[in-house]
Enzyme design. Structure first.
Site, PDB file in Angstrom:
ATOM      1  N   GLY A   4      41.710  39.072  37.440  1.00  0.00           N
ATOM      2  CA  GLY A   4      41.471  38.070  36.419  1.00  0.00           C
ATOM      3  C   GLY A   4      40.322  38.022  35.886  1.00  0.00           C
ATOM      4  O   GLY A   4      39.562  39.126  35.638  1.00  0.00           O
ATOM      5  N   CYS A   5      39.684  36.714  35.749  1.00  0.00           N
ATOM      6  CA  CYS A   5      38.354  36.928  34.954  1.00  0.00           C
ATOM      7  C   CYS A   5      37.303  37.653  35.667  1.00  0.00           C
ATOM      8  O   CYS A   5      37.110  37.266  36.829  1.00  0.00           O
ATOM      9  CB  CYS A   5      37.893  35.427  34.882  1.00  0.00           C
ATOM     10  SG  CYS A   5      36.121  35.214  34.268  1.00  0.00           S
ATOM     11  N   PHE A   6      36.719  38.710  35.124  1.00  0.00           N
ATOM     12  CA  PHE A   6      35.815  39.380  35.856  1.00  0.00           C
ATOM     13  C   PHE A   6      34.479  38.861  36.315  1.00  0.00           C
ATOM     14  O   PHE A   6      33.796  39.211  37.309  1.00  0.00           O
ATOM     15  CB  PHE A   6      35.611  40.732  35.050  1.00  0.00           C
ATOM     16  CG  PHE A   6      35.105  40.679  33.584  1.00  0.00           C
ATOM     17  CD1 PHE A   6      34.493  39.805  33.078  1.00  0.00           C
ATOM     18  CD2 PHE A   6      35.215  42.085  32.957  1.00  0.00           C
ATOM     19  CE1 PHE A   6      34.094  39.690  31.712  1.00  0.00           C
ATOM     20  CE2 PHE A   6      34.849  41.789  31.837  1.00  0.00           C
ATOM     21  CZ  PHE A   6      34.282  40.681  31.162  1.00  0.00           C
TER      22      PHE A   6
ATOM     23  N   CYS B  73      34.502  36.276  37.999  1.00  0.00           N
ATOM     24  CA  CYS B  73      35.037  35.749  39.421  1.00  0.00           C
ATOM     25  C   CYS B  73      35.088  36.679  40.105  1.00  0.00           C
ATOM     26  O   CYS B  73      34.499  36.684  41.438  1.00  0.00           O
ATOM     27  CB  CYS B  73      36.252  34.885  39.197  1.00  0.00           C
ATOM     28  SG  CYS B  73      36.165  33.208  38.353  1.00  0.00           S
TER      29      CYS B  73
ATOM     30  N   TYR C  83      33.467  26.714  34.814  1.00  0.00           N
ATOM     31  CA  TYR C  83      34.708  27.394  34.545  1.00  0.00           C
ATOM     32  C   TYR C  83      35.335  27.847  35.873  1.00  0.00           C
ATOM     33  O   TYR C  83      36.721  27.523  35.758  1.00  0.00           O
ATOM     34  CB  TYR C  83      34.271  28.754  33.931  1.00  0.00           C
ATOM     35  CG  TYR C  83      35.364  29.970  34.105  1.00  0.00           C
ATOM     36  CD1 TYR C  83      36.436  29.782  33.164  1.00  0.00           C
ATOM     37  CD2 TYR C  83      35.356  30.587  35.114  1.00  0.00           C
ATOM     38  CE1 TYR C  83      37.552  30.532  33.174  1.00  0.00           C
ATOM     39  CE2 TYR C  83      36.353  31.774  34.976  1.00  0.00           C
ATOM     40  CZ  TYR C  83      37.437  31.371  34.400  1.00  0.00           C
ATOM     41  OH  TYR C  83      38.473  32.281  34.519  1.00  0.00           O
TER      42      TYR C  83
END
Length: 358
Positions: free
Chosen positions: A28-30, A32, A175
């Site tokens: 997912g979001c890099f 994180c 976020y």
């Protein structure tokens, strides 16, 4: 002499480089995924980037459009003498939703899909073995759909994406919390930040408490890297975690609870009871001097705040509506504590508290 010096430098540099290995994951979001992997002892760096597609040198705008076939990924640079690829795989599974093929959490689309990109036949073998083990465990009701695919190429993302969690900590925390990632992980893993067979770099309490004379509280910057975002918010910013969506509210194991910053003992399972509030609740601290209390007049009411004696971590509050014999309800945040199971207490340096269970 210059030739000899050059040869020595070459040998030293070559030896250092030989100790490094790489692994590429998409979770997912890099922002994180990078943050999660950089917590590990043995990982020198996690680089945010793109993998899985055919387009060379894609931009963030191109990848986020979903048209390139790439997914946000990280290249993990690690020392195999300190941490194994199998341990990286275990960590990876604990930090994404492996049942979602169309994105991760709030981020939707194939550009956020989960994936393991193997670079060698041995990496492929270990990845498939670990995936099969997760499927067999029955931890998730839905099928495990994370891709395991050869790495074609890895393209580093733009500079402003690197170390985003360090450069923009407030935006990153906002976020991450609102993405639903940590809530999902805590729901499906008793302790998502525990790495069996390995060790992490200061992402939880020290293995034992040797007394206040051996404890120096780290500064804020260090604590931000050592603690999970939620643990930092709770212990350092006096925040409160969600009820019923935290690690220990329904924990029935025997053992003790220690401060997540210092390791100092706080509470025992012998005094834990089901309060119905959705937070771990106790009738008393493990010892009278384990915690301190003070008046808290926030939220338009007067309450009694509870803090650890030496790390000064915010733990929760104590109320006068508990069961006898104390009549007190010590309502704590799971994120402020680490649980040491009874069978692990002696090895972890807490053997003196085993008498509580006799």
């Amino acid at each position: 002499m210059r030739v000899i010096a050059a040869l020595l430098i070459s040998l030293i540099t070559g030896s250092a480089l030989a100790a490094q290995a790489t692994a590429v994951f998409a979770g997912g979001c890099f922002w994180c995924t990078e943050s999660d992997f950089e917590k590990l002892d043995g990982v020198s760096e996690a680089i945010s980037g793109y993998a899985g597609g055919d387009e060379a040198d894609p931009t963030y705008e191109e990848v986020s459009s979903g048209a390139t076939g790439h997914t946000e990924s990280v290249k993990v640079i690690y020392d195999p003498d300190k941490i194994s690829y199998a341990q990286l795989l275990d960590w990876f599974w604990r930090h994404l939703d492996p049942t979602d093929a169309d994105g991760q959490f709030v981020d939707r689309g194939r550009q956020y899909r989960g994936a393991i990109f193997f670079e060698t036949p041995e990496q492929e073998k270990q990845a498939r073995t670990s995936k099969a083990a997760l499927e067999k465990s029955g931890r998730f009701e839905k099928p495990i759909v994370t891709e395991i695919t050869p790495l074609k190429a890895f393209y580093p993302a733009e500079e402003y994406h690197q170390n985003y969690y360090k450069r923009n900590p407030l935006r990153y925390k906002f976020y991450r919390y609102n993405s639903g990632r940590d809530q999902f992980l805590e729901k499906h893993w008793d302790d998502p930040d525990h790495l069996p067979g390995g060790k992490k770099e200061n992402t939880e309490a020290p293995m034992s408490w040797r007394g206040p004379e051996h404890f120096n509280k780290p500064d804020e910057a260090t604590l931000r890297t050592r603690l999970s975002p939620l643990s930092f918010q709770v212990t350092q910013e006096d925040d409160t975690e969600p009820a019923f969506k935290n690690t220990y509210w329904d924990n029935k194991q025997q053992g003790i609870y220690v401060d997540v910053v210092s390791g100092e003992p706080l509470f025992s399972s012998t005094d834990k009871y089901k309060s119905g509030t959705g937070w771990p609740s106790f009738t008393k601290p493990i010892t009278p001097d384990a915690v301190t209390t003070r008046e808290d007049s926030t939220l338009w009411m007067v309450r009694t705040e509870v803090r650890s004696s030496y790390a000064d971590s915010h733990l929760g509050h104590v109320f006068k509506d508990g069961p006898q014999p104390t009549g007190e309800r010590w309502c704590m945040n799971s994120a402020a504590m680490r649980f040491i199971a009874k069978e692990d207490m002696a090895d972890a340096g807490y053997g003196q508290y085993l008498t509580l269970f006799e």
